[in-house]
Write an enzyme that holds these catalytic residues in place. Structure first.
Site, PDB file in Angstrom:
ATOM      1  N   TRP A  36       0.804  -1.217   0.000  1.00 29.76           N
ATOM      2  CA  TRP A  36       0.000   0.000   0.000  1.00 29.76           C
ATOM      3  C   TRP A  36       0.840   1.271   0.000  1.00 29.76           C
ATOM      4  O   TRP A  36       0.320   2.359  -0.222  1.00 29.76           O
ATOM      5  CB  TRP A  36      -0.901   0.027   1.245  1.00 29.76           C
ATOM      6  CG  TRP A  36      -0.150  -0.367   2.499  1.00 29.76           C
ATOM      7  CD1 TRP A  36      -0.122  -1.615   3.058  1.00 29.76           C
ATOM      8  CD2 TRP A  36       0.714   0.451   3.302  1.00 29.76           C
ATOM      9  NE1 TRP A  36       0.705  -1.627   4.160  1.00 29.76           N
ATOM     10  CE2 TRP A  36       1.229  -0.367   4.331  1.00 29.76           C
ATOM     11  CE3 TRP A  36       1.105   1.793   3.263  1.00 29.76           C
ATOM     12  CZ2 TRP A  36       2.103   0.112   5.307  1.00 29.76           C
ATOM     13  CZ3 TRP A  36       1.983   2.261   4.227  1.00 29.76           C
ATOM     14  CH2 TRP A  36       2.468   1.427   5.235  1.00 29.76           C
ATOM     15  N   GLU A  45      10.865  -8.119  -3.004  1.00 25.49           N
ATOM     16  CA  GLU A  45      11.375  -6.806  -2.585  1.00 25.49           C
ATOM     17  C   GLU A  45      10.825  -6.583  -1.191  1.00 25.49           C
ATOM     18  O   GLU A  45       9.631  -6.343  -1.021  1.00 25.49           O
ATOM     19  CB  GLU A  45      10.861  -5.714  -3.525  1.00 25.49           C
ATOM     20  CG  GLU A  45      11.173  -5.930  -4.989  1.00 25.49           C
ATOM     21  CD  GLU A  45      12.630  -5.695  -5.310  1.00 25.49           C
ATOM     22  OE1 GLU A  45      13.335  -5.046  -4.518  1.00 25.49           O
ATOM     23  OE2 GLU A  45      13.081  -6.196  -6.346  1.00 25.49           O
ATOM     24  N   CYS A  47      10.166   1.544   1.706  1.00 26.54           N
ATOM     25  CA  CYS A  47      11.118   0.461   1.957  1.00 26.54           C
ATOM     26  C   CYS A  47      12.548   0.968   2.023  1.00 26.54           C
ATOM     27  O   CYS A  47      13.359   0.469   2.785  1.00 26.54           O
ATOM     28  CB  CYS A  47      10.977  -0.592   0.875  1.00 26.54           C
ATOM     29  SG  CYS A  47      11.139   0.077  -0.782  1.00 26.54           S
TER      30      CYS A  47
HETATM   31  P1  NAD Z   1       2.645  -7.224   3.699  1.00 20.21           P
HETATM   32  O1  NAD Z   1       3.678  -8.229   3.441  1.00 20.21           O
HETATM   33  O2  NAD Z   1       1.760  -7.405   4.855  1.00 20.21           O
HETATM   34  O3  NAD Z   1       1.646  -7.057   2.433  1.00 20.21           O
HETATM   35  C1  NAD Z   1       2.110  -6.836   1.134  1.00 20.21           C
HETATM   36  C2  NAD Z   1       1.171  -7.523   0.147  1.00 20.21           C
HETATM   37  O4  NAD Z   1       1.168  -8.918   0.382  1.00 20.21           O
HETATM   38  C3  NAD Z   1      -0.290  -7.092   0.254  1.00 20.21           C
HETATM   39  O5  NAD Z   1      -0.843  -7.009  -1.043  1.00 20.21           O
HETATM   40  C4  NAD Z   1      -0.935  -8.216   1.032  1.00 20.21           C
HETATM   41  O6  NAD Z   1      -2.304  -8.350   0.796  1.00 20.21           O
HETATM   42  C5  NAD Z   1      -0.169  -9.404   0.516  1.00 20.21           C
HETATM   43  N1  NAD Z   1      -0.128 -10.555   1.427  1.00 20.21           N
HETATM   44  C6  NAD Z   1      -0.131 -10.552   2.777  1.00 20.21           C
HETATM   45  N2  NAD Z   1      -0.052 -11.826   3.245  1.00 20.21           N
HETATM   46  C7  NAD Z   1      -0.005 -12.636   2.159  1.00 20.21           C
HETATM   47  C8  NAD Z   1       0.091 -14.052   1.993  1.00 20.21           C
HETATM   48  N3  NAD Z   1       0.164 -14.869   3.028  1.00 20.21           N
HETATM   49  N4  NAD Z   1       0.138 -14.539   0.736  1.00 20.21           N
HETATM   50  C9  NAD Z   1       0.106 -13.720  -0.331  1.00 20.21           C
HETATM   51  N5  NAD Z   1       0.005 -12.372  -0.227  1.00 20.21           N
HETATM   52  C10 NAD Z   1      -0.036 -11.836   1.005  1.00 20.21           C
HETATM   53  O7  NAD Z   1       3.432  -5.865   3.749  1.00 20.21           O
HETATM   54  P2  NAD Z   1       2.945  -4.475   4.301  1.00 20.21           P
HETATM   55  O8  NAD Z   1       3.166  -4.464   5.752  1.00 20.21           O
HETATM   56  O9  NAD Z   1       1.604  -4.144   3.813  1.00 20.21           O
HETATM   57  O10 NAD Z   1       3.981  -3.513   3.546  1.00 20.21           O
HETATM   58  C11 NAD Z   1       5.029  -2.926   4.171  1.00 20.21           C
HETATM   59  C12 NAD Z   1       6.295  -3.737   4.010  1.00 20.21           C
HETATM   60  O11 NAD Z   1       6.643  -3.775   2.633  1.00 20.21           O
HETATM   61  C13 NAD Z   1       7.477  -3.100   4.694  1.00 20.21           C
HETATM   62  O12 NAD Z   1       8.213  -4.067   5.382  1.00 20.21           O
HETATM   63  C14 NAD Z   1       8.305  -2.520   3.571  1.00 20.21           C
HETATM   64  O13 NAD Z   1       9.645  -2.367   3.865  1.00 20.21           O
HETATM   65  C15 NAD Z   1       8.018  -3.458   2.468  1.00 20.21           C
HETATM   66  N6  NAD Z   1       8.193  -2.809   1.152  1.00 20.21           N
HETATM   67  C16 NAD Z   1       9.280  -3.145   0.422  1.00 20.21           C
HETATM   68  C17 NAD Z   1       9.519  -2.520  -0.803  1.00 20.21           C
HETATM   69  C18 NAD Z   1      10.746  -2.869  -1.630  1.00 20.21           C
HETATM   70  O14 NAD Z   1      10.792  -2.493  -2.805  1.00 20.21           O
HETATM   71  N7  NAD Z   1      11.731  -3.553  -1.084  1.00 20.21           N
HETATM   72  C19 NAD Z   1       8.627  -1.554  -1.269  1.00 20.21           C
HETATM   73  C20 NAD Z   1       7.516  -1.240  -0.500  1.00 20.21           C
HETATM   74  C21 NAD Z   1       7.308  -1.891   0.716  1.00 20.21           C
END
Ligand code: NAD
Length: 534
Positions: free
Chosen positions: A174, A271, A305
């Site tokens: 998000w 990522e 991130c």
């Molecule tokens: P999250 O892992 O909870 O969710 C990310 C996505 O994964 C969402 O679309 C969610 O619905 C989906 N998801 C959640 N559980 C799942 C499962 N078991 N199976 C399949 N899909 C699933 O992450 P978040 O907390 O919403 O996002 C923040 C994190 O993302 C932070 O740790 C941040 O550092 C990281 N991030 C990394 C980058 C990068 O490019 N390295 C960019 C943006 C965010």
């Protein structure tokens, strides 16, 4: 810190109260949600973090919708893989133009849905325009069939083809809802794949706006499908049907996804999170470093991130630098306005706010000093938190090693640069680092010793992130694989070697025995080695 035009109204539900209003034009919401595969009959209310105002209802997808999306995507991919790179590039450039033309509308939507400041939302359409242009203009360089040396000079002709994987599943977060939903899919379709995407439930509308732009740019309707629903359900359904998965999100979820992909023997790129360091060397331009540190730590309220959460400052300049940094942070304007004047917006949710409060309160209780910030700001909106600078953070505090993903940075002194590098390399993450120094060669030498996928010298994160020709991603627990650059597109292809053999066979010929054949081959290998063959 000043507040800029906070506009938190008493929020009422338009479903139950006729005097209440939605934050977004409902025609736009219906147009966008109409692009979804979603037949569950249930919907999720989108609510703006800026002020809690409802934005509209997003219908939710079922497993049958995932199935249907993949069916259509596979059909579309078969036809798409036969299009020329010129045709794909032309659509990519139309997307580039459309994103720049419609950036005001895109930014408004991102601000409403994510609560971020306008200046931080601007980065999103910009990143998509840069990504579209890069892959449109480098497609041949990455995807053309190329010749490599054959085992027998002149007689073995070998070509390497780049074959699309098929249908790529994209699961995105998000925090940068427009660019994260689109940027990884652009090289996937450029390479001849179709995409089935599941953006985060909190920011579906920004992602759907991107899908509408893709269609307006001329990409076939079924080439890119979008689904809405919880990651644990719909996300799993997608992984089970994908030929490759591109995931951006937390390290915890990344681990689960990598396991599921391993079970299916399909590839994935991940990522993930970071605990990114900045080093301010004794010869740094301190004004530039302080300005860069503010952007590094507080862009999108630290929900990025690659944003920085720990800062190592040379002893000789520590006091002067900290005074400059704190002055700049104190001058930041916070607010719920969509105007350019706001320096930092809201966090996205109560969950994010709770994490930030917990990290800062834990540090405070264990003896850290709050140099500035350290308070939630419910007067500005439900999830606002001040940009916060901490000193005296120790390893027993949660924010020492865990990702806060909020507007909180901890300062540490160092006397030896080798020690600063060792501390920057502490912990499990390895996403992004910054070094501020006026000695470029020395900074680049230090950079090569930092175990992060990107290192920015005299910049926060934008120099690497916006350089689309360069790979971007994490070492260690910050990820696997890279977005952007050659790796960002080649991950979506299988390499296929095609060798055409002339005259000679790889077996005894003309009545020779196996032993004679082995001797001739050994002689040939030695000869070619002497002639310098690789
Ligand atoms: P999250 O892992 O909870 O969710 C990310 C996505 O994964 C969402 O679309 C969610 O619905 C989906 N998801 C959640 N559980 C799942 C499962 N078991 N199976 C399949 N899909 C699933 O992450 P978040 O907390 O919403 O996002 C923040 C994190 O993302 C932070 O740790 C941040 O550092 C990281 N991030 C990394 C980058 C990068 O490019 N390295 C960019 C943006 C965010």
């Amino acid at each position: 810190m000043t507040s800029s035009d906070p506009t938190a109204p008493d929020v009422l539900d338009p479903e139950t109260d006729p005097s209440a209003t939605y934050g977004l034009d409902q025609q736009l919401v219906r147009r966008l949600t109409g692009l979804l595969h979603a037949t569950s009959g249930t919907s999720r209310r989108a609510v703006s973090p800026i002020n809690g105002q409802p934005l509209g209802d997003v219908p939710q997808s079922t497993t049958a919708d995932v199935e249907a999306a993949f069916r259509r995507a596979r059909r579309a991919q078969a036809a798409w893989s036969r299009t020329t790179l010129e045709q794909r590039s032309a659509m990519m450039m139309r997307l580039h133009d459309l994103v720049l033309e419609r950036q005001d509308e895109i930014i408004d939507l991102i601000c409403w849905e994510s609560g971020k400041a306008r200046k931080h939302a601007f980065d999103e359409p910009l990143h998509i325009a840069l990504t579209a242009r890069y892959y449109a203009r480098t497609a041949h360089e990455h995807l053309d069939t190329r010749r490599v040396a054959g085992v027998v000079p002149a007689l073995t002709r070998v070509e390497v083809n780049r074959v699309p994987k098929g249908v790529v599943g994209i699961i995105s977060p998000w925090n940068y809802p427009f660019t994260m939903a689109l940027c990884d899919g652009l090289p996937a379709i450029m390479a001849g794949n179709a995409v089935v995407a599941k953006p985060d439930a909190q920011t579906m509308l920004s992602a759907l706006y991107g899908l509408e732009l893709l269609r307006d740019a001329g990409f076939p309707e079924d080439l890119w499908q979008m689904l809405a629903g919880p990651g644990r359900e719909i996300g799993t359904d997608i992984i089970e049907r994908s030929d490759y998965v591109c995931f951006t999100g937390s390290t915890a979820t990344g681990r689960i996804i990598a396991g599921k992909c391993a079970d299916r023997l399909i590839g994935c790129s991940l990522e993930l999170g970071g605990k990114n360091p900045i080093l301010v060397l004794r010869d740094a331009d301190l004004d530039r470093a302080a300005e860069g540190a503010v952007r590094a730590a507080f862009s999108n309220a630290g929900q990025l991130c690659v944003s920085t959460e720990r800062m190592y400052v040379a002893d000789q300049v520590y006091d002067r630098f900290v005074a400059k940094l704190v002055d700049r942070v104190n001058a930041m304007s916070l607010g719920a306005s969509l105007d350019w004047g706001v320096d930092m917006g809201s966090l996205i949710s109560q969950e994010q706010l709770d994490t930030v409060v917990a990290h800062v309160e834990d540090a405070r209780a264990k003896g850290a000093t709050v140099l500035t910030g350290g308070r939630a700001r419910p007067d500005l909106g439900p999830f606002f938190y001040e940009p916060t600078v901490l000193e005296g953070v120790s390893p027993d505090m949660v924010c020492f090693g865990e990702e806060t993903f909020g507007p909180v940075i901890s300062l540490y002194r160092f006397s030896e640069e080798a020690d600063a590098v060792a501390r920057a390399n502490d912990g499990d993450y390895g996403l992004n680092a910054s070094i501020f120094s006026q000695d470029g060669p020395r900074a680049r030498d230090l950079a090569s010793r930092i175990r992060c996928g990107t290192v920015n010298v005299n910049e926060a994160f934008g120099a690497t992130f916006a350089s689309i020709a360069a790979p971007m991603g994490g070492m260690r627990e910050s990820g696997m694989g890279r977005r952007q650059g050659a790796e960002g597109i080649l991950r979506y292809t299988e390499s296929q070697a095609v060798a055409t053999q002339r005259l000679l066979r790889f077996a005894p010929m003309l009545g020779m025995s196996d032993e004679q054949y082995a001797k001739i081959m050994t002689f040939n290998v030695r000869l070619l080695t002497r002639l310098g063959r690789k």
